[in-house]
Design an enzyme around this catalytic site. Sequence first.
Site, short mmCIF file in Angstrom:
data_model
loop_
_atom_site.label_atom_id
_atom_site.label_comp_id
_atom_site.label_asym_id
_atom_site.label_seq_id
_atom_site.Cartn_x
_atom_site.Cartn_y
_atom_site.Cartn_z
N VAL A 67 0.87 -1.18 0.00
CA VAL A 67 0.00 0.00 0.00
C VAL A 67 0.90 1.22 0.00
O VAL A 67 1.59 1.48 0.98
CB VAL A 67 -0.92 0.02 1.24
CG1 VAL A 67 -1.80 1.26 1.23
CG2 VAL A 67 -1.77 -1.25 1.31
N VAL A 101 1.74 8.82 -1.08
CA VAL A 101 2.51 9.82 -1.80
C VAL A 101 3.76 10.22 -1.02
O VAL A 101 4.78 10.57 -1.61
CB VAL A 101 1.64 11.05 -2.18
CG1 VAL A 101 1.27 11.84 -0.94
CG2 VAL A 101 2.33 11.90 -3.23
N ALA A 102 3.73 10.14 0.30
CA ALA A 102 4.92 10.31 1.12
C ALA A 102 5.56 8.93 1.22
O ALA A 102 5.23 8.14 2.10
CB ALA A 102 4.55 10.86 2.50
N CYS A 131 4.69 -2.53 3.13
CA CYS A 131 5.03 -3.68 2.29
C CYS A 131 3.99 -4.79 2.44
O CYS A 131 3.32 -4.89 3.47
CB CYS A 131 6.39 -4.23 2.69
SG CYS A 131 7.77 -3.08 2.43
N GLU A 182 4.51 -7.99 2.90
CA GLU A 182 4.87 -8.88 4.00
C GLU A 182 4.45 -8.28 5.34
O GLU A 182 3.92 -8.99 6.20
CB GLU A 182 6.38 -9.15 4.01
CG GLU A 182 6.90 -9.80 2.75
CD GLU A 182 7.34 -8.80 1.68
OE1 GLU A 182 8.17 -9.19 0.84
OE2 GLU A 182 6.86 -7.65 1.66
N CYS A 187 12.26 -6.72 1.41
CA CYS A 187 13.19 -5.65 1.76
C CYS A 187 13.84 -5.97 3.11
O CYS A 187 13.42 -6.89 3.82
CB CYS A 187 12.47 -4.31 1.82
SG CYS A 187 11.38 -4.10 3.25
N CYS A 192 11.42 -5.99 6.11
CA CYS A 192 10.52 -7.15 6.12
C CYS A 192 11.27 -8.43 6.44
O CYS A 192 10.71 -9.35 7.04
CB CYS A 192 9.76 -7.26 4.81
SG CYS A 192 8.46 -6.01 4.70
#
Length: 138
Positions: free
Chosen positions: A48, A51-52, A58, A60, A91, A94
């Site tokens: 999800v 914009v910031a 993530c 996961e 990442c 995660c």
Amino acid sequence: MSNPLSGFAELAAAARAVRENAYVPYSHFKVGAALRAPSGAVYVGCNVENVAYPEGTCAEAGAIAALVAAGETEIVAAYVIADSAHPVPPCGGCRQKLFEFARGDVEVTMATVDGGQETVTVADLLPGAFGSAHMDRT
């Protein structure tokens, strides 16, 4: 669960399905994750964006949040899928989150929407992980 392959197929299908719900208006890079708990329940999450950028979530992490919200605290299998030429590993953040809820020998399958996949263990993803034993001051 009597047939591990049917369990694997269920994880793959769940991750593929939730990936379609990803909110990615900026990167257009959809990721889906499915986790199995010892109870057999499957928990899913998708990425999800916001914009910031640092405020996004993530796939996961979303699946882990669903697992914990349901009262479970252990992962026995994980499956992550993305539209990429090669399987995409979680990442760094995660990887640490997976380590918090899964033993080192738990398998994480990383897949592409075109059928490519690679399976590694949590320990392979995060060698030398920071764990609760590091918090022991004695």
